[in-house]
Design an enzyme around this catalytic site. Structure first.
Site, mmCIF file in Angstrom:
data_model
loop_
_atom_site.group_PDB
_atom_site.id
_atom_site.type_symbol
_atom_site.label_atom_id
_atom_site.label_comp_id
_atom_site.label_asym_id
_atom_site.label_seq_id
_atom_site.Cartn_x
_atom_site.Cartn_y
_atom_site.Cartn_z
ATOM 1 N N SER A 45 0.804 -1.224 0.000
ATOM 2 C CA SER A 45 0.000 0.000 0.000
ATOM 3 C C SER A 45 0.839 1.276 0.000
ATOM 4 C CB SER A 45 -0.936 0.007 1.211
ATOM 5 O OG SER A 45 -0.203 -0.145 2.412
ATOM 6 N N GLY A 82 -1.820 -4.295 1.030
ATOM 7 C CA GLY A 82 -1.935 -5.455 1.900
ATOM 8 C C GLY A 82 -1.003 -6.598 1.542
ATOM 9 N N ASN A 111 3.985 -5.411 5.761
ATOM 10 C CA ASN A 111 2.810 -6.182 6.175
ATOM 11 C C ASN A 111 3.181 -7.502 6.842
ATOM 12 O OD1 ASN A 111 0.615 -4.457 5.372
ATOM 13 N ND2 ASN A 111 1.188 -4.891 3.257
ATOM 14 N N ASP A 195 -4.954 6.707 9.908
ATOM 15 C CA ASP A 195 -4.629 5.376 10.425
ATOM 16 C C ASP A 195 -3.226 5.297 11.017
ATOM 17 O OD1 ASP A 195 -2.974 5.400 8.213
ATOM 18 O OD2 ASP A 195 -4.092 3.877 7.103
ATOM 19 N N HIS A 198 -0.256 4.957 6.853
ATOM 20 C CA HIS A 198 -0.029 5.324 5.457
ATOM 21 C C HIS A 198 0.300 6.810 5.327
ATOM 22 C CE1 HIS A 198 -2.500 1.628 5.226
ATOM 23 N NE2 HIS A 198 -1.649 1.352 4.256
#
Length: 220
Positions: A45, A82, A111, A195, A198
């Site tokens: 991402s 992801g 991830n 979040d 990011h």
């Protein structure tokens, strides 16, 4: 006969033959030099414009920068939000066959850490992807990642060490930390989306500036 001088006609024939033999090699070298570079970005991402407007991510900014200095260069963004190193490893072979990249930028691993996957697996996957890319004739740039302190000091050190270790074993290029100057900035939270994972649009040029000094030599 040994030591006999060649006459003018014989010397001319010899020079013509040598020039004719050199033409295929020279032509191949010229063709290779003229081949526009293809940069394949295999990421998650952080490279897939998650939470950003289309065209704001650092990979798109890379294509725009190359358009000014190397207009024939092509950037293929094969990043998937992801994705893990195992996912990238599974996808890589078909991408290499399809795009025949001259440079592969591997931005994966974050991830793996977020999911608590074994570091040994991350290392093996990065090694496999790097070697597969090199075997296909591409140069490789690894984009290193770090995890927040709450993951524990030992885990964080071991995870961060994977990227330079893989680079040493494969002689690949390495950017130690993609988010340098962002995640470790005094005002770090202003560079991230809600979040806190990011980066925002304003962080993307800085990410590209981190990548560029390590990528540019691979394009020469």
């Amino acid at each position: 006969m040994k030591g006999m001088e060649l006459g003018p006609a014989a010397r001319a024939r010899r020079h013509w033959l040598m020039a004719a033999l050199a033409l295929p090699a020279a032509g191949a070298a010229a063709a290779a030099a003229a081949t526009p570079p293809v940069i394949l970005v295999l990421g998650d991402s952080l490279s897939a414009e998650y939470g950003l407007a289309r065209g704001e991510g650092w990979v798109t900014l890379l294509q725009q920068r190359l358009a000014k200095s190397m207009p024939a260069a092509r950037v293929v963004n094969a990043s998937v939000s992801g994705d893990t190193t195992s996912g990238g490893r599974a996808r890589l072979a078909s991408l290499l066959r399809q795009h025949k990249p001259t440079v592969v930028v591997i931005e994966l691993g974050g991830n793996d850490a977020l999911r608590g996957l074994p570091i040994s697996g991350t290392r093996d996957n990065l090694l496999a992807m790097t070697r597969a890319s090199q075997d296909a004739g591409a140069k490789v740039l690894l984009l290193g990642m770090q995890v927040p302190p709450n993951y524990g000091g030992a885990y964080g050190r071991d995870f961060s060490a994977v990227f330079p270790e893989v680079a040493r074993q494969t002689k690949a290029a390495l950017l130690p930390f993609l988010l340098a100057g962002i995640a470790d900035a005094p005002d770090a939270m202003t560079w991230f989306q809600a979040d806190r994972i990011h980066p925002t649009a304003k962080a993307q040029p800085r990410m590209l500036d981190n990548v560029w000094p390590h990528l540019q030599p691979l394009l020469r």
